[in-house]
Design a protein around this motif. Structure first.
Motif, PDB file in Angstrom:
ATOM      1  N   GLN A 130       0.823  -1.206   0.000  1.00  0.00           N
ATOM      2  CA  GLN A 130       0.000   0.000   0.000  1.00  0.00           C
ATOM      3  C   GLN A 130       0.861   1.261   0.000  1.00  0.00           C
ATOM      4  O   GLN A 130       0.574   2.227  -0.714  1.00  0.00           O
ATOM      5  N   LYS A 131       1.936   1.250   0.769  1.00  0.00           N
ATOM      6  CA  LYS A 131       2.818   2.419   0.809  1.00  0.00           C
ATOM      7  C   LYS A 131       3.555   2.594  -0.516  1.00  0.00           C
ATOM      8  O   LYS A 131       3.762   3.722  -0.981  1.00  0.00           O
ATOM      9  N   GLU A 188       1.700   4.392  -3.456  1.00  0.00           N
ATOM     10  CA  GLU A 188       1.675   5.854  -3.480  1.00  0.00           C
ATOM     11  C   GLU A 188       2.738   6.416  -4.423  1.00  0.00           C
ATOM     12  O   GLU A 188       2.622   7.555  -4.872  1.00  0.00           O
ATOM     13  N   TYR A 189       3.763   5.616  -4.717  1.00  0.00           N
ATOM     14  CA  TYR A 189       4.858   6.057  -5.580  1.00  0.00           C
ATOM     15  C   TYR A 189       4.855   5.307  -6.916  1.00  0.00           C
ATOM     16  O   TYR A 189       5.843   5.320  -7.636  1.00  0.00           O
TER      17      TYR A 189
END
Length: 339
Positions: free
Chosen positions: A196-197, A200-201
Motif C-alpha cells: 500500500q505504501k 503511493e509512488y
C-alpha cells in the motif's frame, strides 16, 4: 520618496497603500505600495481624495522591491518549478511535478541572516505534488540597497536553493521472513501494508515471497531478485536483536554497504538501510511498520524513491522530531514528525 501631483504620477511607484472606503461596501486598499500608477488610475485616486501622492524616486544603488524579489527568485528557483509574477513585492514558487523537495538550509539561513530579506519555504525532504506552493520571497522595505542583493547572490552561489527531485519508477521485491508465516501458522499481514505504501509512488512490485528464518537463504534470495532486475529490495520480519532474528545478517552478507541499522525514530528504531553496489537500496523493516500509522519508513521512503542518498549522519540527526505522537487524528505529513 517625493511628493507629486496625482495627475503627474503616471509611471511612478507608490510608496504607501491607498485605501478606499465605501460605507457598507468596502474598506480596503485600492492600490498597494509598490503599485506603478497608470493613466487609468488617476480618476480612482482623485475619487478617494488623493490630489497628491508620495512616490518612489529612483536612486542610484537602490532597487525597488519587485526588482529585489526577482533577484531572490533567481537565487531560489530550481528545475521543475515555476514562479508567479511579482505581486506587492512578493514572488512565490510552485511545483510543476511530483517529487522530493530539497533545500540548501545553510544558504537559506545565510541569506535570511543578511537582514531585510525574507525567504519562507515549506520543510525540505518532504513530498510535493504538482501545483503545491513551495516558497515565498520578498524584501522587507519598498527599496533596498543593491549591495545587499549582490551579497545575497554571492551567498546563493551557482546552485539554486530549492530543487525538486522527481520520483523514480522502481521495481521492488518484498521478502517476508519468519517461520510462523512460512509454515502457514499465521497470515502475512505485513506485505499488504508495504504494498500500500509503495503504491503511493507507483512502484512496480515484481516479487512477493515468504522465506523461513534462514539467513543464508535470505541472502541468496536478495541477490536472486537483484539479478532478476529488482532495483529495490524490502525485507520484513527478523529485525529485532533476538538471537533468531537474523535479517540484518542476511542483508550484510550480500556485501551491501550498511548505512544504518537503527535510527533515533519512534516508531521505527530497528530500521535498516543498505545499498548494494552503491546503487540498489535494501531495506530491513521493523515490525512497527505493520501496525503503526506512521514510522521511520514514511520518512525514508520518499528519499529512496527520489534516489536521494541518505547518510548515517542524517539518520543520527532524526532524533529531534523523531517521536511520533500517535495523534488520534493523523495529519502527517502536516505535523512535526520527522521535521
Amino acid at each position: 520618496m517625493k511628493r507629486i501631483r496625482t495627475e503627474d504620477a503616471v509611471g511612478h511607484v507608490l510608496c504607501h497603500d491607498i485605501t478606499q472606503i465605501i460605507k457598507g461596501v468596502t474598506k480596503d486598499a485600492v492600490f498597494r505600495k509598490g503599485h506603478v500608477v497608470t493613466r487609468e488610475d488617476i480618476p480612482v485616486l482623485l475619487s478617494v481624495g488623493k490630489e497628491n501622492l508620495f512616490v518612489w524616486e529612483k536612486t542610484e544603488g537602490m532597487l525597488h522591491e519587485d526588482e529585489a524579489a526577482e533577484i531572490l527568485r533567481g537565487i531560489c528557483q530550481g528545475p521543475y518549478m515555476k514562479a508567479t509574477a511579482p505581486k506587492e513585492g512578493k514572488i512565490e514558487l510552485i511545483a510543476e511535478t511530483e517529487g522530493l523537495l530539497k533545500i540548501d538550509s545553510r544558504k537559506l539561513n545565510r541569506i535570511n541572516g543578511l537582514g531585510e530579506i525574507a525567504i519562507a519555504a515549506r520543510h525540505g525532504n518532504t513530498v510535493v505534488h504538482k501545483g503545491d506552493k513551495l516558497a515565498g520571497m520578498r524584501v522587507i522595505p519598498l527599496v533596498i540597497q543593491k549591495e545587499k542583493m549582490d551579497a545575497a547572490k554571492e551567498a546563493g552561489g551557482e546552485e539554486p536553493l530549492f530543487r525538486i527531485l522527481p520520483f523514480k519508477k522502481k521495481k521492488a521485491a518484498i521478502l517476508a521472513t519468519g517461520s510462523e508465516i512460512f509454515h502457514g501458522r499465521i497470515t502475512d499481514t505485513f506485505t499488504p501494508v508495504v504494498c500500500q505504501k509503495l503504491e503511493e509512488y507507483h512502484t512496480e512490485i515484481v516479487e512477493q515471497k515468504i522465506l523461513d528464518d534462514n539467513p543464508e537463504e535470505t541472502t541468496k534470495e536478495i541477490l536472486r531478485q537483484i539479478d532478476r532486475g529488482a532495483d529495490f529490495i524490502l525485507c520484513t520480519g527478523g529485525m529485532s536483536v533476538d538471537p533468531d532474528d537474523q535479517t540484518p545478517l542476511a542483508i550484510k552478507n550480500t556485501g551491501a554497504r550498511i548505512v544504518t541499522y537503527g535510527a533515533p525514530v519512534l516508531p521505527g528504531a530497528m530500521f535498516l538501510l543498505a545499498y548494494y553496489e552503491d546503487r540498489i537500496p535494501i531495506v530491513g523493516l521493523p515490525g512497527c511498520v505493520m501496525y503503526a500509522k506512521r514510522t521511520v519508513f514514511d520518512l525514508a521512503l520518499p528519499r529512496i524513491m527520489a534516489d536521494d542518498r541518505m547518510t548515517a549522519g542524517e539518520f543520527a540527526s532524526m532524533g529531534e522530531g523523531g517521536l511520533c505522537l500517535s495523534c488520534e487524528v493523523c495529519t502527517f505529513p502536516n505535523c512535526g514528525f520527522g521535521k
